[in-house]
Design a protein around this motif. Structure first.
Motif, PDB file in Angstrom:
ATOM      1  N   TYR A   9       0.853  -1.291  -0.042  1.00 56.82           N
ATOM      2  CA  TYR A   9      -0.035   0.013   0.001  1.00 56.82           C
ATOM      3  C   TYR A   9       0.865   1.087   0.194  1.00 56.82           C
ATOM      4  CZ  TYR A   9      -3.267   3.598   1.555  1.00 56.82           C
ATOM      5  OH  TYR A   9      -3.817   4.850   1.620  1.00 56.82           O
ATOM      6  N   LYS A  57       2.642   1.579  -3.470  1.00 61.49           N
ATOM      7  CA  LYS A  57       1.597   2.217  -4.421  1.00 61.49           C
ATOM      8  C   LYS A  57       1.173   3.546  -4.265  1.00 61.49           C
ATOM      9  CE  LYS A  57      -3.061   1.196  -6.042  1.00 61.49           C
ATOM     10  NZ  LYS A  57      -4.427   0.218  -6.009  1.00 61.49           N
ATOM     11  N   THR A  58       1.073   4.042  -2.796  1.00 57.72           N
ATOM     12  CA  THR A  58       0.610   5.397  -2.727  1.00 57.72           C
ATOM     13  C   THR A  58       1.765   6.558  -2.914  1.00 57.72           C
ATOM     14  OG1 THR A  58       0.719   5.001  -0.348  1.00 57.72           O
ATOM     15  CG2 THR A  58      -1.427   4.612  -1.200  1.00 57.72           C
TER      16      THR A  58
END
Length: 64
Positions: free
Chosen positions: A36, A39-40
């Motif tokens: 996560y 990805k962010t």
């Protein structure tokens, strides 16, 4: 290792936290959180440190 640039640092505490089983997250949960963050943020260099057992240190965490 590339000197400079952005990276994600993760410290997985196991040794002294094993007695608090309700606070210990699974390797899968750790992997999902790292994915996560990658990805962010777009940062794909990860430094992972742990004080876990030898079995835990030899576990591969797939983040891709």
């Amino acid at each position: 290792m590339n000197k400079g640039g952005n990276y994600i640092a993760v410290h997985v505490r196991r040794g002294d936290f094993v007695k608090y089983k309700q606070l210990v997250v699974s390797i899968e949960q750790i992997s999902n959180q790292i994915k996560y963050i990658i990805k962010t943020t777009g940062i794909n260099m990860v430094y992972l440190a742990t004080d876990g057992t030898e079995d835990g240190r030899n576990t591969t965490i797939s983040v891709y």
